[in-house]
Design a protein around this motif. Structure first.
Motif, short mmCIF file in Angstrom:
data_model
loop_
_atom_site.label_atom_id
_atom_site.label_comp_id
_atom_site.label_asym_id
_atom_site.label_seq_id
_atom_site.Cartn_x
_atom_site.Cartn_y
_atom_site.Cartn_z
N ILE A 1 14.40 -9.72 2.59
CA ILE A 1 13.29 -9.20 3.39
C ILE A 1 12.16 -8.81 2.46
O ILE A 1 12.39 -8.34 1.34
N CYS A 2 10.91 -9.01 2.89
CA CYS A 2 9.77 -8.59 2.07
C CYS A 2 8.53 -8.41 2.93
O CYS A 2 8.35 -9.09 3.94
N TRP A 3 7.66 -7.51 2.50
CA TRP A 3 6.37 -7.29 3.14
C TRP A 3 5.33 -8.27 2.59
O TRP A 3 5.34 -8.56 1.38
N LEU A 4 4.46 -8.75 3.46
CA LEU A 4 3.22 -9.37 3.01
C LEU A 4 2.17 -8.28 2.84
O LEU A 4 1.55 -8.13 1.79
N ASP A 5 1.97 -7.50 3.88
CA ASP A 5 1.16 -6.29 3.84
C ASP A 5 1.90 -5.30 4.73
O ASP A 5 3.09 -5.48 4.98
N SER A 6 1.25 -4.28 5.22
CA SER A 6 1.96 -3.28 6.02
C SER A 6 2.11 -3.68 7.48
O SER A 6 2.64 -2.91 8.29
N THR A 7 1.68 -4.89 7.85
CA THR A 7 1.78 -5.33 9.25
C THR A 7 2.53 -6.66 9.41
O THR A 7 2.77 -7.08 10.54
N ILE A 8 2.90 -7.30 8.32
CA ILE A 8 3.60 -8.59 8.39
C ILE A 8 4.73 -8.58 7.36
O ILE A 8 4.53 -8.18 6.21
N PHE A 9 5.92 -9.02 7.78
CA PHE A 9 7.01 -9.17 6.82
C PHE A 9 7.83 -10.41 7.14
O PHE A 9 7.72 -10.98 8.24
N ASP B 1 0.81 -1.21 0.00
CA ASP B 1 0.00 0.00 0.00
C ASP B 1 0.85 1.27 0.00
O ASP B 1 0.32 2.38 0.00
N GLY B 2 2.18 1.10 0.00
CA GLY B 2 3.10 2.23 -0.08
C GLY B 2 3.31 2.99 1.20
O GLY B 2 4.00 4.02 1.21
N SER B 3 2.78 2.52 2.31
CA SER B 3 2.80 3.30 3.55
C SER B 3 4.05 3.13 4.39
O SER B 3 4.33 3.99 5.24
N ARG B 4 4.82 2.03 4.18
CA ARG B 4 5.95 1.76 5.05
C ARG B 4 7.13 1.22 4.24
O ARG B 4 6.93 0.52 3.24
N VAL B 5 8.33 1.53 4.71
CA VAL B 5 9.55 1.09 4.05
C VAL B 5 10.42 0.33 5.05
O VAL B 5 10.61 0.79 6.18
N LEU B 6 10.92 -0.83 4.63
CA LEU B 6 11.86 -1.61 5.42
C LEU B 6 13.21 -1.62 4.71
O LEU B 6 13.27 -1.84 3.50
N ILE B 7 14.28 -1.40 5.46
CA ILE B 7 15.63 -1.54 4.90
C ILE B 7 16.48 -2.31 5.91
O ILE B 7 16.49 -2.01 7.10
N LYS B 8 17.16 -3.30 5.40
CA LYS B 8 17.93 -4.23 6.23
C LYS B 8 19.41 -3.92 6.10
O LYS B 8 19.94 -3.82 4.99
N ASN B 9 20.09 -3.75 7.22
CA ASN B 9 21.53 -3.51 7.26
C ASN B 9 22.19 -4.73 7.88
O ASN B 9 21.79 -5.16 8.97
N LYS C 1 8.91 -14.91 10.35
CA LYS C 1 7.73 -14.08 10.12
C LYS C 1 7.63 -13.06 11.25
O LYS C 1 7.65 -13.43 12.42
N TYR C 2 7.54 -11.78 10.89
CA TYR C 2 7.41 -10.70 11.85
C TYR C 2 5.99 -10.15 11.78
O TYR C 2 5.55 -9.72 10.71
N THR C 3 5.29 -10.16 12.89
CA THR C 3 3.89 -9.77 12.91
C THR C 3 3.68 -8.57 13.83
O THR C 3 4.11 -8.57 14.98
N SER C 4 3.02 -7.54 13.30
CA SER C 4 2.72 -6.35 14.09
C SER C 4 1.61 -6.64 15.10
O SER C 4 0.72 -7.45 14.85
N LYS C 5 1.67 -5.96 16.21
CA LYS C 5 0.59 -6.10 17.19
C LYS C 5 -0.71 -5.50 16.66
O LYS C 5 -1.78 -5.72 17.23
N TYR C 6 -0.62 -4.77 15.54
CA TYR C 6 -1.81 -4.20 14.93
C TYR C 6 -2.37 -5.07 13.81
O TYR C 6 -3.38 -4.72 13.20
N ALA C 7 -1.72 -6.20 13.54
CA ALA C 7 -2.20 -7.08 12.47
C ALA C 7 -3.51 -7.74 12.88
O ALA C 7 -3.72 -8.08 14.05
N THR C 8 -4.39 -7.92 11.90
CA THR C 8 -5.67 -8.57 12.15
C THR C 8 -5.53 -10.07 11.92
O THR C 8 -5.17 -10.49 10.82
N PRO C 9 -5.78 -10.90 12.94
CA PRO C 9 -5.69 -12.36 12.73
C PRO C 9 -6.71 -12.81 11.70
O PRO C 9 -7.90 -12.49 11.79
N VAL C 10 -6.25 -13.53 10.68
CA VAL C 10 -7.15 -14.03 9.63
C VAL C 10 -6.78 -15.46 9.29
O VAL C 10 -5.67 -15.91 9.54
N GLU C 11 -7.72 -16.15 8.71
CA GLU C 11 -7.46 -17.48 8.18
C GLU C 11 -6.86 -17.32 6.80
O GLU C 11 -7.38 -16.58 5.97
#
Length: 362
Positions: free
Chosen positions: A293-301, A240-248, A315-325
């Motif tokens: 490194i890669c995003w699944l959406d803006s809350t999981i990478f 969605d273009g809202s967040r950027v991850l860069i790995k060092n 798998k890194y999951t944000s505390k704001y991620a919505t649990p889904v099946e």
């Protein structure tokens, strides 16, 4: 009064728990970075040797067949699709017609003119002598539901050069908002730089990238030039273009192996986003040869490394991620990424899905 003071201390401690500081940590733009505790880490799989994919340098989540991850191998010029457990290859892609020999260092996905593409950065140049750099791209194929599939395609390439000099690079990312590719250099003892190129399908000849910003300041690196953010090995922009991850990544100084996250303000230029202070992700732990490194959406990478053993997939999951099946789109259904209610979604022939595979009710 004592009760008020006690409450104030509790509030301060709670705030420090959300944005704490490591000691010591890296500097960025001259300031010590704050630590984000938004994410938790869990190993979700292992890149098995049976996949025939040593040295995984880049990964990207599938947008055509949710629930799968694409991986590319450094010197082997193949791309493989696997599930999050990394146990088996579900589709192996090899390529014909690629010019010369060069190092594949990273990959990302993106939408251009309504189609899903995968981009591979073929621009590794450790000695900064080749001056021969490419972005390999192809329309993302559907992934079969049974493992063992193979596909040989003729990919397209963008031949490019830098506007200043030769560079070594190990990170590529694509912005769905501006439909722009970004290449980030990896520089020993100096500041990494970000270069851009608008995506097009009709490039001919050699394209010159545009330098858009540096990542931090030279003074961040310390007197020996080794202490800062200067060994970028992977990056990604959320769909969605809202967040950027860069790995060092720094094998010699593990504390400098970090992942930073930037928050974009609206649809501003990515260069403006990267000039601001990021946060350091607390949950990220150093990986030997950690590059992908890669995003699944803006809350999981996801992350993994190019260790030639059997590296873990995290798998890194944000505390704001919505649990889904997790519900995968059938391989027989043609799918594309579309905007729906202000967010990117996957539309198949019969159904609309979130980027992580949840059905959306019409």
């Amino acid at each position: 009064m004592k009760r008020i003071m006690f409450i104030w201390i509790v509030v301060c401690v709670a705030c420090l728990d959300v944005f704490a500081q490591k000691s010591p940590t890296i500097l960025f733009n001259g300031d010590t970075l704050l630590l984000s505790k938004e994410f938790t880490r869990k190993q979700c799989g292992t890149v098995k040797k049976s996949m025939g994919l040593p040295e995984v340098s880049g990964i990207a989540c599938s947008r055509v067949t949710p629930g799968y991850i694409w991986m590319e191998s450094d010197d082997y010029r193949v791309v493989v699709a696997t599930k999050q457990d990394g146990e088996q290859s579900y589709l192996r892609i090899s390529f014909s017609g690629l010019p010369g020999r060069y190092d594949w260092e990273d990959m990302c996905g993106g939408v251009f003119e309504g189609k899903n593409y995968l981009f591979v950065g073929a621009f590794g140049d450790n000695e900064e002598t080749t001056g021969n750099y490419y972005i390999v791209y192809f329309e993302e194929p559907e992934i079969p539901s049974e493992p063992g599939g193979t596909l040989k395609i003729k990919a397209d390439t963008i031949h490019f050069e830098y506007p200043d000099k030769n560079h070594n690079a190990e990170a590529i990312m694509y912005d769905n908002i501006s439909q722009t590719l970004y290449v980030i250099t990896k520089v020993y003892y100096d500041v990494c730089s970000v270069y851009s190129l608008p995506m097009r399908l009709d490039y001919e000849g050699i394209q010159t990238l545009t330098k858009v910003c540096d990542l931090g300041l030279k003074s961040d690196l310390g007197a020996d030039g080794k202490q800062g953010f200067h060994l970028v090995t992977g990056a990604d922009i959320s769909p969605d273009g809202s967040r950027v991850l860069i790995k060092n990544h720094n094998n010699n100084i593990p504390k400098l192996s970090v992942t930073l996250i930037w928050e974009r303000e609206g649809d501003e230029d990515i260069a403006e986003t990267l000039k601001r202070q990021p946060l350091e992700i607390d949950a990220y732990k150093p990986e030997w040869q950690g590059e992908a490194i890669c995003w699944l959406d803006s809350t999981i990478f996801y992350t993994t490394s190019d260790d030639d053993g059997e590296p873990p997939i995290y798998k890194y999951t944000s505390k704001y991620a919505t649990p889904v099946e997790n519900i995968s789109v059938a391989a027989s259904q043609t799918a594309s990424v579309v905007f729906y209610n202000g967010q990117l979604c996957i539309r198949s022939k019969e159904q609309l899905y979130t980027l992580w595979g949840q059905k959306i009710k019409d």
